[in-house]
Design an enzyme around this catalytic site. Structure first.
Site, PDB file in Angstrom:
ATOM      1  N   HIS A 142       0.811  -1.223   0.000  1.00 11.15           N
ATOM      2  CA  HIS A 142       0.000   0.000   0.000  1.00 11.15           C
ATOM      3  C   HIS A 142       0.844   1.274   0.000  1.00 11.15           C
ATOM      4  CE1 HIS A 142      -3.720  -2.123   0.421  1.00 11.15           C
ATOM      5  NE2 HIS A 142      -3.448  -2.592   1.627  1.00 11.15           N
ATOM      6  N   ASP A 179      -3.315 -10.321  -2.220  1.00 14.80           N
ATOM      7  CA  ASP A 179      -3.835  -9.758  -0.974  1.00 14.80           C
ATOM      8  C   ASP A 179      -5.261  -9.270  -1.227  1.00 14.80           C
ATOM      9  OD1 ASP A 179      -2.525  -8.299   1.773  1.00 14.80           O
ATOM     10  OD2 ASP A 179      -4.292  -7.310   0.937  1.00 14.80           O
ATOM     11  N   HIS A 181      -6.759  -6.713  -0.304  1.00  9.56           N
ATOM     12  CA  HIS A 181      -6.847  -5.266  -0.494  1.00  9.56           C
ATOM     13  C   HIS A 181      -6.054  -4.851  -1.723  1.00  9.56           C
ATOM     14  CE1 HIS A 181      -7.220  -6.032   3.933  1.00  9.56           C
ATOM     15  NE2 HIS A 181      -8.372  -5.426   3.660  1.00  9.56           N
ATOM     16  N   ASP A 267      -5.313 -12.461   3.601  1.00 12.95           N
ATOM     17  CA  ASP A 267      -6.535 -11.877   4.147  1.00 12.95           C
ATOM     18  C   ASP A 267      -7.759 -12.125   3.273  1.00 12.95           C
ATOM     19  OD1 ASP A 267      -5.172 -10.264   2.384  1.00 12.95           O
ATOM     20  OD2 ASP A 267      -5.048  -8.550   3.727  1.00 12.95           O
TER      21      ASP A 267
END
Length: 368
Positions: A142, A179, A181, A267
């Site tokens: 990120h 991931d 996200h 996740d």
């Protein structure tokens, strides 16, 4: 050649601030007994512990690394950002960006985390190991060049790519981010370049809310070299494998990389507090098997998995163990203690057909 496993106990000592989940403590927000952010050391430490107990660790070439040097960091991050990070780190710590707290010495731990990714990529590129897993913490996908967010303080994968390219060890790199996200940091760094393909499989409408759209394909020289696959909440085993087979692997095959790097978050698992997906231990094993076979076909097996998210202390160790065992071709199996329950909670045939159709629709819009 063996599979390299890069880790360091000091990365588990990275500390967050006074939070309950992602809410700062204060007012009506009470401290948790365990304390802190969901990005905590236990998911990673318990994965390493499980590998020790099962014996999987003996099938790996276990290594640590040095901190990524300032020169390597500056290929991605501006000096002003690194200076401020170091200044706060040398004091009592602080917070930069959004939900990215760190304690005293946080700069050095983040640079070590990036160094693990750099060392893993170097070892694979030079043939010291066949493929590798880097158990990085704090994560990196990120992090923008000058703005950390989503628990990420340095862009680990981008730092490793730039280091490898500066040494002439890799010209074309494909980054697959599974991931849950969106990998907004990696996307932003390579959005206008055609030497790095970025592919992100993520839950639609999760984090960040303002990035990760299917229509975001890159710009300038990078037009067409960024692929976002926003998956519907509830997507499970079949949908993830369909996305891999229908879009991800064909895109990587068309790109013809010198190396493949996976931003490996767990996740998307059926047990996770920050997502609503239904991947299982066997989903991650099968995705790993597919990307490993793709690397064998395209780039002599040059494949590196870099640890990102995953916030279930109970379930991440089993997902990670299966992934690393598959990467190494090991027969050591920790299984899935909740396999029956998770299989029974997969999408119904009707919902699964809807999910597969939505992936086909995305493929058609991407001309795949």
């Amino acid at each position: 050649m063996a599979t390299g496993f890069f880790w360091d106990e000091k990365c588990f000592w990275h500390a967050g601030g006074n939070y309950t989940f992602t809410m700062p403590i204060g007012g009506l927000v009470q401290p948790l007994a365990a304390g802190g952010l969901p990005e905590n050391p236990e998911t990673k430490r318990r994965l390493k512990n499980l590998m020790d107990v099962t014996g999987l660790i003996r099938d790996l070439d276990v290594r640590s690394a040095e901190m990524a040097p300032r020169e390597a960091l500056e290929r991605v991050h501006p000096a002003s950002y690194l200076d401020e990070f170091k200044r706060l780190s040398d004091g009592s710590g602080g917070e930069l960006g959004r939900r990215t707290p760190f304690a005293h010495g946080g700069y050095e731990i983040a640079a070590l985390s990036a160094g693990l990714a750099v060392a893993a990529v170097d070892a694979v590129a030079t043939g010291e190991v066949h493929n590798a897993y880097a158990l990085c913490r704090p994560p990196g996908h990120h992090c923008l060049p000058d703005f950390p967010n989503g628990f990420c303080l340095l862009a680990n994968i981008a730092i490793a790519i730039e280091a490898a390219q500066a040494k002439g060890m890799a010209k074309r790199v494909a980054v697959l981010d599974w991931d849950v996200h969106h990998g907004n940091g990696t996307e932003a760094i390579y959005y206008d370049r055609d030497d790095v393909l970025t592919v992100s499989l993520h839950q639609e409408g999760n984090y960040p809310l303002d990035t990760g759209a299917l229509a975001d394909r890159g710009k300038g020289a990078g037009d067409g070299y960024n692929i976002n696959l926003p998956m519907h909440a509830g997507s499970g085993h079949t949908a993830y494998l369909h996305a891999m087979d229908r879009i991800v692997i064909p895109a990587i095959e068309a790109f013809k990389p010198d190396m493949i790097i996976v931003a490996c978050g767990f996740d998307a698992a059926i047990i996770d507090p920050l997502a609503r997906m239904q991947a299982t231990v066997k989903t991650f094993a099968q995705m790993t098997k597919r990307i490993k076979q793709t690397a064998e076909r395209l780039c002599d097996g040059k494949l590196v998995l870099v640890h990102e998210g995953g916030y279930s202390e109970a379930y991440v160790p089993f997902c990670g163990h299966s992934t690393i065992a598959t990467l190494a071709g090991s027969t050591v199996d920790a299984g899935d203690p909740l396999a029956v329950a998770h299989d029974n909670r997969q999408p119904t045939p009707a919902f699964d057909a809807f999910l597969r159709q939505s992936i086909d629709d995305m493929a058609n819009q991407l001309n795949h």
